[in-house]
Motif scaffolding. Structure first.
Motif, mmCIF file in Angstrom:
data_model
loop_
_atom_site.group_PDB
_atom_site.id
_atom_site.type_symbol
_atom_site.label_atom_id
_atom_site.label_comp_id
_atom_site.label_asym_id
_atom_site.label_seq_id
_atom_site.Cartn_x
_atom_site.Cartn_y
_atom_site.Cartn_z
ATOM 1 N N MET A 161 -11.611 -5.305 8.171
ATOM 2 C CA MET A 161 -10.806 -6.407 8.715
ATOM 3 C C MET A 161 -10.067 -5.931 9.961
ATOM 4 N N ILE A 162 -10.230 -6.662 11.055
ATOM 5 C CA ILE A 162 -9.573 -6.325 12.322
ATOM 6 C C ILE A 162 -8.278 -7.127 12.403
ATOM 7 N N ARG A 163 -7.163 -6.429 12.528
ATOM 8 C CA ARG A 163 -5.847 -7.068 12.545
ATOM 9 C C ARG A 163 -5.461 -7.395 13.993
ATOM 10 N N VAL A 164 -5.095 -8.656 14.229
ATOM 11 C CA VAL A 164 -4.927 -9.166 15.586
ATOM 12 C C VAL A 164 -3.496 -9.615 15.833
ATOM 13 N N GLY A 165 -2.982 -9.260 17.016
ATOM 14 C CA GLY A 165 -1.719 -9.794 17.498
ATOM 15 C C GLY A 165 -1.961 -10.614 18.745
ATOM 16 N N VAL A 166 -1.419 -11.819 18.793
ATOM 17 C CA VAL A 166 -1.661 -12.743 19.908
ATOM 18 C C VAL A 166 -0.374 -12.888 20.713
ATOM 19 N N VAL A 167 -0.423 -12.493 21.985
ATOM 20 C CA VAL A 167 0.715 -12.643 22.896
ATOM 21 C C VAL A 167 0.513 -13.913 23.719
ATOM 22 N N GLY A 168 1.527 -14.772 23.728
ATOM 23 C CA GLY A 168 1.395 -16.077 24.386
ATOM 24 C C GLY A 168 0.859 -17.110 23.423
ATOM 25 N N ALA A 169 1.266 -17.003 22.159
ATOM 26 C CA ALA A 169 0.642 -17.784 21.086
ATOM 27 C C ALA A 169 1.047 -19.246 21.062
ATOM 28 N N SER A 170 2.089 -19.637 21.785
ATOM 29 C CA SER A 170 2.531 -21.029 21.706
ATOM 30 C C SER A 170 1.880 -21.927 22.745
ATOM 31 N N GLY A 171 1.092 -21.365 23.637
ATOM 32 C CA GLY A 171 0.449 -22.155 24.683
ATOM 33 C C GLY A 171 -1.005 -22.432 24.366
ATOM 34 N N TRP A 172 -1.873 -22.078 25.318
ATOM 35 C CA TRP A 172 -3.313 -22.292 25.180
ATOM 36 C C TRP A 172 -3.856 -21.671 23.900
ATOM 37 N N ALA A 173 -3.338 -20.503 23.524
ATOM 38 C CA ALA A 173 -3.858 -19.798 22.357
ATOM 39 C C ALA A 173 -3.656 -20.575 21.070
ATOM 40 N N ASP A 174 -2.613 -21.400 21.018
ATOM 41 C CA ASP A 174 -2.300 -22.152 19.804
ATOM 42 C C ASP A 174 -3.417 -23.117 19.438
ATOM 43 N N SER A 175 -4.101 -23.665 20.453
ATOM 44 C CA SER A 175 -5.155 -24.649 20.193
ATOM 45 C C SER A 175 -6.559 -24.087 20.364
ATOM 46 N N SER A 176 -6.678 -22.809 20.695
ATOM 47 C CA SER A 176 -8.003 -22.239 20.939
ATOM 48 C C SER A 176 -8.195 -20.904 20.204
ATOM 49 N N HIS A 177 -7.458 -19.881 20.592
ATOM 50 C CA HIS A 177 -7.625 -18.566 19.976
ATOM 51 C C HIS A 177 -7.281 -18.562 18.490
ATOM 52 N N LEU A 178 -6.152 -19.145 18.140
ATOM 53 C CA LEU A 178 -5.718 -19.088 16.734
ATOM 54 C C LEU A 178 -6.659 -19.856 15.798
ATOM 55 N N PRO A 179 -7.101 -21.077 16.143
ATOM 56 C CA PRO A 179 -8.098 -21.721 15.281
ATOM 57 C C PRO A 179 -9.399 -20.924 15.179
ATOM 58 N N ALA A 180 -9.793 -20.288 16.273
ATOM 59 C CA ALA A 180 -11.016 -19.479 16.250
ATOM 60 C C ALA A 180 -10.857 -18.275 15.332
ATOM 61 N N LEU A 181 -9.774 -17.541 15.507
ATOM 62 C CA LEU A 181 -9.565 -16.309 14.742
ATOM 63 C C LEU A 181 -9.364 -16.578 13.257
ATOM 64 N N THR A 182 -8.611 -17.603 12.920
ATOM 65 C CA THR A 182 -8.330 -17.855 11.508
ATOM 66 C C THR A 182 -9.554 -18.361 10.746
ATOM 67 N N ALA A 183 -10.595 -18.771 11.456
ATOM 68 C CA ALA A 183 -11.823 -19.230 10.806
ATOM 69 C C ALA A 183 -12.832 -18.108 10.580
ATOM 70 N N LEU A 184 -12.547 -16.925 11.123
ATOM 71 C CA LEU A 184 -13.506 -15.818 11.061
ATOM 72 C C LEU A 184 -13.067 -14.784 10.041
ATOM 73 N N GLU A 185 -13.964 -14.426 9.137
ATOM 74 C CA GLU A 185 -13.628 -13.473 8.079
ATOM 75 C C GLU A 185 -13.458 -12.051 8.593
ATOM 76 N N GLU A 186 -13.953 -11.778 9.807
ATOM 77 C CA GLU A 186 -13.828 -10.431 10.364
ATOM 78 C C GLU A 186 -12.411 -10.109 10.833
ATOM 79 N N PHE A 187 -11.571 -11.140 10.986
ATOM 80 C CA PHE A 187 -10.254 -10.955 11.596
ATOM 81 C C PHE A 187 -9.140 -11.478 10.697
ATOM 82 N N GLU A 188 -7.974 -10.870 10.869
ATOM 83 C CA GLU A 188 -6.744 -11.387 10.296
ATOM 84 C C GLU A 188 -5.683 -11.379 11.393
ATOM 85 N N VAL A 189 -5.104 -12.546 11.683
ATOM 86 C CA VAL A 189 -4.019 -12.610 12.651
ATOM 87 C C VAL A 189 -2.750 -12.156 11.931
ATOM 88 N N THR A 190 -2.236 -11.014 12.327
ATOM 89 C CA THR A 190 -1.074 -10.434 11.651
ATOM 90 C C THR A 190 0.221 -10.622 12.428
#
Length: 359
Positions: free
Chosen positions: A1-30
């Motif tokens: 499991m790859i543990r991920v930290g997202v910087v700038g999470a309240s902008g573009w990432a909130d509607s793109s990166h975070l939905p992508a990452l949370t749907a993938l079993e290879e990653f955990e947004v920590t």
């Protein structure tokens, strides 16, 4: 499991990166970080993330983070990427990598020296439609490629007014405008399909020295282009004609992309009008034949909606494979550097006139 930290999470990432990452079993947004604790807490709660920071440095140094996602304004990328590299973390950066080719060169060299996995978010590289059309061309479906033409809308950049949230981009030093953001993504997608441009002749018209801030009676100075016009030569010998026109938005048609071959012409337009070339699905036609993208070109879970989340999820799948296999993913910082150099060649041609080679 790859543990991920997202910087700038309240902008573009909130509607793109975070939905992508949370749907993938290879990653955990920590961990997530924003410019304020309240917004960081909100995003963390919405996505089930256990660490929330108002200080990006705390996220980068946290032992529960293996990979840092940089999703802030382009002018803020370099400092965060350098900090992540110094901490020995893998890095995924939004496009553009830096504010110009020189900064991208420096960041690429630093990432290579750090020995970590590094990737850049150029969604068109993982678009199922773009990958399918690339395979059609490679298989000779239209014969030998002779020319490519792209007409695309670059709004909301380039008009005679600007949204208040985008005023910063009127300063070229910010690295966020119709050339870097819009044409950068569009040209990267075109090259993913048809191969690299090796020389360009370009113009960057700037009809608006000042623009109106939407919703106000205030005007602000503008030093960025409104349109990107170029013709060039692809490595395979075909010619390319590209026009990206800015405006006030919203985009109405999106784009029209034509590949003229020796035997037939392939035309691609957005399935959903107004969608950017690197975002959504394409309507693909050769003559009167409509070609559907085969299911195998989508490589992410069905619950990830089409468009940016799905294309970004495909990039993260590639990053996970690269980490497991001890290689660099595609597109990496090296790929981003190539695209930055293409934009620099466009700027040189526009400033000096004549044909400019892409280094």
């Amino acid at each position: 499991m790859i543990r991920v930290g997202v910087v700038g999470a309240s902008g573009w990432a909130d509607s793109s990166h975070l939905p992508a990452l949370t749907a993938l079993e290879e990653f955990e947004v920590t961990a997530v970080a924003t410019t304020g604790q309240a917004s960081a807490d909100r995003v963390a709660a919405a996505h089930g993330v256990r660490h929330a920071f108002a200080d990006a440095g705390q996220l980068i140094s946290h032992p529960d983070v293996d990979l840092v996602v940089v999703s802030v304004k382009a002018s803020g990328h370099a400092a965060l990427i350098r900090a992540a590299l110094a901490a020995g973390k893998h890095v995924v950066s939004e496009w553009p990598l830096g504010v110009d080719a020189e900064e991208a060169d420096e960041l690429t060299a630093a990432a290579e020296a750090a020995g970590v996995v590094h990737a850049v978010v150029l969604q068109g590289h993982h678009s199922p439609s773009a990958r399918f059309v690339a395979d059609l061309l490679a298989d000779g479906r239209i014969g030998s490629l002779e020319s490519v033409a792209l007409l695309a809308e670059g709004a909301p950049w380039g008009g005679n007014r600007i949204w208040p949230s985008l005023v910063f981009g009127l300063d070229p030093a910010e690295g966020s405008n119709v050339l870097t953001i819009m044409a950068g993504h569009f040209l990267a997608t075109l090259e993913r399909v048809a191969g690299p441009l090796i020389e360009v002749t370009a113009r960057l018209p700037r009809p608006h020295d000042r623009v109106l801030v939407a919703g106000t009676d205030r005007t602000v100075p503008n030093a960025t282009p409104s349109h990107v016009l170029l013709h060039g030569l692809l490595a395979g010998g075909a010619t390319a004609l590209v026009a990206v026109h800015g405006g006030n938005g919203p985009a109405r048609d999106g784009f029209r992309l034509e590949f003229v071959g020796s035997d037939a012409t392939l035309i691609a337009t957005p399935v959903e009008p107004g969608t950017f070339i690197h975002w959504g699905d394409w309507d693909i036609r050769i003559g009167d034949e409509v070609l559907a993208v085969p299911e195998g070109y989508r490589t992410v879970p069905a619950e990830v909606r089409s468009g940016p989340p799905a294309n970004i999820a495909a990039l993260y799948r590639e990053v996970a494979c690269a980490i497991a296999e001890g290689r660099q993913p595609h597109p990496s910082f090296e790929t981003a550097l190539h695209h930055h150099r293409l934009l620099a060649a466009i700027e040189r041609s526009a400033a000096e006139g004549g044909v400019t080679g892409v280094v």
